[in-house]
Enzyme design. Structure first.
Site, PDB file in Angstrom:
ATOM      1  CE  LYS A 269      -3.226   2.638   2.968  1.00 36.67           C
ATOM      2  NZ  LYS A 269      -4.123   2.628   4.142  1.00 36.67           N
ATOM      3  CG  ASP A 274      -5.653   7.918   4.330  1.00 38.30           C
ATOM      4  OD1 ASP A 274      -6.559   8.502   3.695  1.00 38.30           O
ATOM      5  OD2 ASP A 274      -5.838   6.926   5.065  1.00 38.30           O
ATOM      6  CE  LYS A 281      -6.854   8.859   7.633  1.00 36.67           C
ATOM      7  NZ  LYS A 281      -7.463   7.780   8.425  1.00 36.67           N
ATOM      8  CG  ASP A 292      -2.002   5.328   4.847  1.00 32.75           C
ATOM      9  OD1 ASP A 292      -1.869   4.318   5.563  1.00 32.75           O
ATOM     10  OD2 ASP A 292      -3.070   5.646   4.296  1.00 32.75           O
ATOM     11  CG  ASP A 351     -10.077   7.486   6.248  1.00 33.13           C
ATOM     12  OD1 ASP A 351      -8.982   7.424   5.640  1.00 33.13           O
ATOM     13  OD2 ASP A 351     -10.168   7.766   7.462  1.00 33.13           O
ATOM     14  CD  GLU A 353      -6.672   5.124   2.265  1.00 32.66           C
ATOM     15  OE1 GLU A 353      -7.687   5.186   2.976  1.00 32.66           O
ATOM     16  OE2 GLU A 353      -5.529   4.978   2.728  1.00 32.66           O
ATOM     17  NE  ARG A 355     -10.795  -1.311   3.870  1.00 30.75           N
ATOM     18  CZ  ARG A 355     -11.409  -1.385   5.047  1.00 30.75           C
ATOM     19  NH1 ARG A 355     -12.554  -2.014   5.157  1.00 30.75           N
ATOM     20  NH2 ARG A 355     -10.862  -0.848   6.121  1.00 30.75           N
TER      21      ARG A 355
END
Ligand code: BES
Ligand code: MN
Ligand code: ZN
Length: 501
Positions: A269, A274, A281, A292, A351, A353, A355
């Site tokens: 990833k 993010d 967030k 991230d 959020d 994201e 996956r």
């Protein structure tokens, strides 16, 4: 850090500092308050023992793990200093503690401006295991994320000699391998440490390319057009909201001597920042979301080590790199996306994201011929609730894969813990309008995230590592700086080696 093996007698070594391990041989007792430690050096060298004798018998030391004491002009030794670091209870002492002892020694010495030292390998551990732990632990301790400070001391230890009585040829190559692994872990930490304005998807791809050119890997980087052409609808749905173009990074290690199968696919990833997207967030703590992309950086570091260690097994590293931003082009909650595999996804929360990008990364890996998949991702806050900061989460559809990663964890001295991905959990990600949705409600959030990925791994043996709680050290420890930890690099290198023909 240059790492060498020395067969000299410790007392004859001329060095800035000689480091030896102290172990507590007292019986571990329930009521520890009145317990007197019985401290001994983990070496048979009598000159070293007498240099430390007065301090060890003084009653001033606790013997607790990582207690350190520095003696100047130690009696009877050629070394300028003798640094004693406690490994804690002798019975519990293993290479896991030894890595931390070495890390703590390096951090003690580097803050004093010492650039060269010798470490006496503890006598009651196999020499290969000890050399590996010492060299790796020293690299972990040598890293500091102070690159942007104008007052940075730029103190790195430059040379480590591991002192052993074991006259094995193999130790030189063990030290060399451990150095490669330690440097690769720090390479990953450097990438993760960069803030998002200095580590965009494009820059991450450039760094991967440069590394690949240096170590002889092939590297392809694809932009928006190719991502759309490949019909990576899940990956693109995250990327579409950002002005920074995404990058699909593909690194290949395909040595001629390796059999056609297995082909390991390492998928990371790579969210370089993010924000949460439209499901934005809270401001508090959002700055940390620069890490991230740690899963992606992990895979880049692993590919570096693999290229240099040359195991006879094919490995393809894939990083799905993008920002997750809110904008007029961003996807919205409720949108339905079609993943590369053809599955439809209802995006409940933008959020979630990680996956989404991994769904297409995993499918693409299979399309490239990968027979075994591993992904690493800072995927969920829920894994931090479940396991805290001390264990990464392991999720897998295959017990054999679990055994391999577990053995790799033990060899590499990294802690990870398995969580379930039973079919019952799938109900939580069932959507009323699409094949699946990208969130699974409040409970078992790390598991439902893994269940989502499992839909894309399908029958291929697969491991998902959720490193959200372990990729970043919230505070400094004696053996490691605050900041990026480089978790999973060492274990995954070991995991890859376990497949080598
Ligand atoms: N990158 C975060 C997960 C994360 C949290 C990493 C804390 C490191 C530290 C991920 O993209 C995310 O936002 N996950 C959500 C999922 C939720 C919306 C289902 C989360 O964990 O809250
Ligand atoms: Mn997120
Ligand atoms: Zn994320």
């Amino acid at each position: 850090m240059k790492s060498t093996i020395s067969l000299s007698s410790p007392s004859a070594l001329q060095t800035e500092a000689l480091v030896a391990v102290v172990l507590d041989h007292s019986e571990p007792r329930a009521n520890a308050s009145d317990k007197k430690p019985q401290l001994k050096l983990a070496t048979a060298d009598s000159a070293l023992q007498s240099a430390a004798a007065d301090l060890l018998s003084s009653g001033e030391l606790s013997g607790k793990l990582l207690e350190t004491n520095l003696l100047h002009k130690p009696t009877g030794l050629q070394a300028k200093r003798l640094l004693l670091v406690s490994g804690g209870n002798a019975e519990k002492f293993s290479s896991y503690e030894l890595r931390r002892v070495t890390g703590a020694a390096v951090r003690t010495l580097k803050s004093r401006g010492i650039r060269r030292f010798a470490f006496v390998a503890p006598s009651d551990m196999g020499a290969e295991e000890a050399v590996r732990a010492i060299v790796e632990g020293a690299h972990v301790g040598n890293f500091d994320p102070d690159y942007y400070r104008s007052d940075r001391k730029d103190q790195k230890v430059e040379e480590l000699a591991v002192v052993t009585t074991d006259d094995q040829k193999s130790l030189e190559s063990v030290a060399r391998e451990a150095q490669i692994i330690g440097e690769s872990q720090n390479f990953t930490r450097d990438l993760v440490n960069e803030p998002s304005n200095r580590m965009t998807p494009t820059i991450l791809a450039e760094r991967a390319k440069q590394m690949c050119a240096e170590v002889g890997l092939t590297c392809e980087v694809y932009g928006p057009d190719k991502i759309k052409e490949l019909k990576m609808g899940a990956f693109w749905s995250v990327a579409q909201g950002s002005d920074e173009p995404p990058a699909l990074i593909v690194m290949r290690y395909e040595p001629a001597a390796a059999p056609a199968k297995p082909v390991l696919g390492l998928v990371g990833k790579g969210i370089t920042f993010d924000t949460g997207g439209i499901s934005i967030k809270p401001a508090d703590g959002m700055e940390k979301m620069k890490y991230d992309m740690a899963g992606g950086a992990t895979m880049i570091g692993v590919m570096r080590a693999v290229a240099l260690l040359k195991p006879k097994v094919k490995v393809i590293g894939i990083v799905c790199a993008t920002e997750n931003m809110p904008s007029g082009k961003a996807q919205k909650p409720g949108d339905v996306q079609i993943a590369m595999s053809g599955k439809s996804i209802e995006v409940i929360n933008t959020d979630a994201e990680g996956r989404l990008v991994l769904a297409d990364g995993l499918h693409y890996a299979k399309q490239l011929g990968c027979t075994h998949l591993v992904d690493a991702a800072t995927l969920t806050g829920a894994v931090v609730v479940a396991l805290g900061y001390n264990n990464a989460g392991i999720f897998t559809n295959n017990d054999n894969m679990y055994d391999r990663i577990h053995r790799a964890n033990e060899k590499a001295g990294e802690k990870m813990w398995r969580l379930p991905v039973d079919d019952e959990y799938k109900e939580q990600i069932r959507s009323s309008i699409a094949d699946i949705m990208n969130t699974g409600g409040r409970w078992g959030g790390a598991i439902t995230a893994a269940m989502f990925l499992k839909e894309f791994a399908e029958d291929t043996p697969w491991i998902h590592l959720d490193i959200a709680g372990t990729a970043w050290m919230e505070e400094q420890k004696p053996w490691i700086a605050k900041g990026p930890s480089g978790i999973a690099v060492r274990s995954l290198v070991e995991f890859v080696k376990s497949f080598a023909a």
